[in-house]
Design a protein around this motif. Structure first.
Motif, PDB file in Angstrom:
ATOM      1  N   TRP A 287       0.858  -1.188   0.000  1.00 26.04           N
ATOM      2  CA  TRP A 287       0.000   0.000   0.000  1.00 26.04           C
ATOM      3  C   TRP A 287       0.889   1.231   0.000  1.00 26.04           C
ATOM      4  CZ3 TRP A 287      -0.959  -4.334   2.854  1.00 26.04           C
ATOM      5  CH2 TRP A 287      -2.199  -4.948   2.710  1.00 26.04           C
ATOM      6  N   TRP A 288       0.629   2.148  -0.911  1.00 22.35           N
ATOM      7  CA  TRP A 288       1.332   3.435  -0.917  1.00 22.35           C
ATOM      8  C   TRP A 288       0.653   4.341   0.106  1.00 22.35           C
ATOM      9  CZ3 TRP A 288       0.784   7.832  -4.999  1.00 22.35           C
ATOM     10  CH2 TRP A 288       1.802   8.789  -4.787  1.00 22.35           C
ATOM     11  N   LEU A 289       1.455   4.916   1.017  1.00 24.44           N
ATOM     12  CA  LEU A 289       0.939   5.794   2.061  1.00 24.44           C
ATOM     13  C   LEU A 289       1.029   7.269   1.680  1.00 24.44           C
ATOM     14  CD1 LEU A 289       2.616   4.072   5.161  1.00 24.44           C
ATOM     15  CD2 LEU A 289       0.382   3.575   4.121  1.00 24.44           C
TER      16      LEU A 289
ATOM     17  N   PHE B 222       5.441   3.543   2.370  1.00 23.28           N
ATOM     18  CA  PHE B 222       4.782   2.305   1.947  1.00 23.28           C
ATOM     19  C   PHE B 222       4.566   1.408   3.154  1.00 23.28           C
ATOM     20  CE2 PHE B 222       6.664   3.702  -2.012  1.00 23.28           C
ATOM     21  CZ  PHE B 222       5.709   3.356  -2.968  1.00 23.28           C
ATOM     22  N   LEU B 223       3.490   0.656   3.103  1.00 26.07           N
ATOM     23  CA  LEU B 223       3.275  -0.443   4.025  1.00 26.07           C
ATOM     24  C   LEU B 223       3.329  -1.721   3.190  1.00 26.07           C
ATOM     25  CD1 LEU B 223       0.600  -0.673   6.842  1.00 26.07           C
ATOM     26  CD2 LEU B 223       1.236  -2.661   5.493  1.00 26.07           C
ATOM     27  N   VAL B 224       4.203  -2.645   3.563  1.00 28.81           N
ATOM     28  CA  VAL B 224       4.368  -3.901   2.822  1.00 28.81           C
ATOM     29  C   VAL B 224       4.126  -5.046   3.787  1.00 28.81           C
ATOM     30  CG1 VAL B 224       5.914  -5.322   1.432  1.00 28.81           C
ATOM     31  CG2 VAL B 224       6.060  -2.821   1.289  1.00 28.81           C
TER      32      VAL B 224
ATOM     33  N   GLY C 220       1.923 -12.351   6.742  1.00 24.80           N
ATOM     34  CA  GLY C 220       1.313 -11.886   7.981  1.00 24.80           C
ATOM     35  C   GLY C 220       2.115 -10.883   8.770  1.00 24.80           C
ATOM     36  N   GLU C 221       3.310 -10.519   8.305  1.00 23.70           N
ATOM     37  CA  GLU C 221       4.123  -9.497   8.972  1.00 23.70           C
ATOM     38  C   GLU C 221       4.162  -8.243   8.107  1.00 23.70           C
ATOM     39  OE1 GLU C 221       7.440 -11.167  11.811  1.00 23.70           O
ATOM     40  OE2 GLU C 221       7.810 -11.849   9.765  1.00 23.70           O
ATOM     41  N   SER C 222       4.220  -7.081   8.765  1.00 22.43           N
ATOM     42  CA  SER C 222       4.146  -5.809   8.052  1.00 22.43           C
ATOM     43  C   SER C 222       5.325  -4.914   8.400  1.00 22.43           C
ATOM     44  CB  SER C 222       2.847  -5.065   8.403  1.00 22.43           C
ATOM     45  OG  SER C 222       1.719  -5.836   8.052  1.00 22.43           O
ATOM     46  N   VAL C 223       5.828  -4.229   7.385  1.00 17.73           N
ATOM     47  CA  VAL C 223       6.872  -3.231   7.580  1.00 17.73           C
ATOM     48  C   VAL C 223       6.399  -1.926   6.941  1.00 17.73           C
ATOM     49  CG1 VAL C 223       8.108  -4.019   5.497  1.00 17.73           C
ATOM     50  CG2 VAL C 223       9.308  -2.638   7.191  1.00 17.73           C
ATOM     51  N   VAL C 224       6.660  -0.825   7.610  1.00 17.42           N
ATOM     52  CA  VAL C 224       6.342   0.514   7.090  1.00 17.42           C
ATOM     53  C   VAL C 224       7.654   1.235   6.814  1.00 17.42           C
ATOM     54  CG1 VAL C 224       5.426   2.776   7.709  1.00 17.42           C
ATOM     55  CG2 VAL C 224       4.083   0.742   8.173  1.00 17.42           C
TER      56      VAL C 224
END
Length: 311
Positions: free
Chosen positions: A80-82, A87-89, A93-97
């Motif tokens: 997702w482009w913030l 970006f949020l990738v 099941g794990e997320s990095v911003v």
């Protein structure tokens, strides 16, 4: 003749795609450019675009967070482009911003024209927060305390640890990386890549891998030889590349070339449509991607892009 022949080739090591790209640019430069009234060039004529007055995210607030959470169980890499370079990738099941700018902290000098995709505290569930350099739209004191209010690890460029801790509301980074250094954070392996940005000598990009998926975030940088060569061995699926073309940042054509020469499967532009005085249209980026045969996506802020190999 010998000078022209020598100039065909980039200096130093390069990728195969980099060499082919250099030949293509050389051929394009040999085509005569017609004169236009007022000293304008065809490039000016075709690629000048007025920035919008306001950009509304496709999803925002609780709707955005709900989509991110609902994607947890799905296979693939979800992006997702913030806005700006944020970006949020999400993978497995794990997320990095990366480089989130979810405030208006640079106001009134620089007013944002893109609406907020979420309040910083709404993203406190992420597993890692990564910053590429010290400029406030990438290391934002209005964003970091909120997104780091959960259990996320915090990674920044080497040399700005004290500033990063201050901007994060007293939260010291868990790791700081110089080019060539790497750190495992949960299921992610984060590797710093060289970047070259005026006024931010510490600037880096990142290649981040989780399992079979990898992406490249260029941060803010000019396009300099050695960047693509550092990324190519990682076999990245996606490259996030800045296109604003001002303040020491590459333009859209150079961004497309960087993604292509680095071997990215898909290029996604960023660093535009956040501030009226620091933006660009996407036409130059798209035109160069088409010329090179580089696949690309143009997501809206808050829109999901998924790369899915079935696992």
């Amino acid at each position: 003749m010998s000078d022209d022949f020598d100039n065909l080739f980039p200096t130093g090591a390069t990728t195969r795609k980099g060499l082919l790209s250099a030949f293509g640019r050389r051929a394009a430069q040999s085509v005569p450019i017609p004169d236009l009234p007022g000293g304008r060039t065809p490039e000016d004529e075709f690629f000048d675009e007025e920035p919008p007055d306001h950009v509304e995210p496709l999803l925002d607030g609780e709707d955005f967070v709900a989509e991110v959470r609902e994607s947890n169980a799905e296979t693939g890499m979800h992006i997702w482009w913030l806005g700006q370079s944020g970006f949020l990738v999400q993978i497995a099941g794990e997320s990095v911003v990366l480089d989130p700018y979810l405030s208006d902290s640079l106001s009134p000098e620089r007013l944002r024209i893109t609406g907020l995709v979420a309040q910083p505290e709404q993203l406190a569930f992420v597993d890692a927060v990564v910053s590429s350099h010290s400029h406030a739209d990438h290391l934002d004191p209005g964003t970091l305390p909120g997104v780091l209010s959960g259990a996320a690890s915090f990674v920044c460029a080497a040399g700005i640890e004290d500033l990063a801790g201050e901007r994060a509301g007293g939260r010291s980074p868990d790791a700081s990386l110089a080019p060539g250094e790497a750190e495992a954070v949960g299921g992610f392996v984060i590797c710093a890549i060289p970047a070259y940005h005026e006024g931010a000598p510490e600037a880096v990009g990142y290649v981040i891998r989780s399992g079979a998926y990898a992406f490249y975030h260029a941060g803010d940088s000019r396009r300099v030889q050695g960047m693509a060569e550092a990324v190519a061995p990682h076999g990245v699926d996606v490259a996030f590349v800045p296109i604003c073309g001002v303040n020491g940042v590459m333009n859209g054509a150079d961004a497309a070339r960087l993604a292509y020469e680095a071997g990215a499967q898909v290029a996604i532009p960023c660093h535009y449509e956040m501030f009226r005085d620091d933006t660009a249209g996407v036409s130059r980026f798209v035109a160069e991607c088409v010329r090179l045969g580089q696949e690309y996506r143009l997501p809206r802020v808050g829109e999901r892009v998924t790369i899915d190999y079935g696992y």
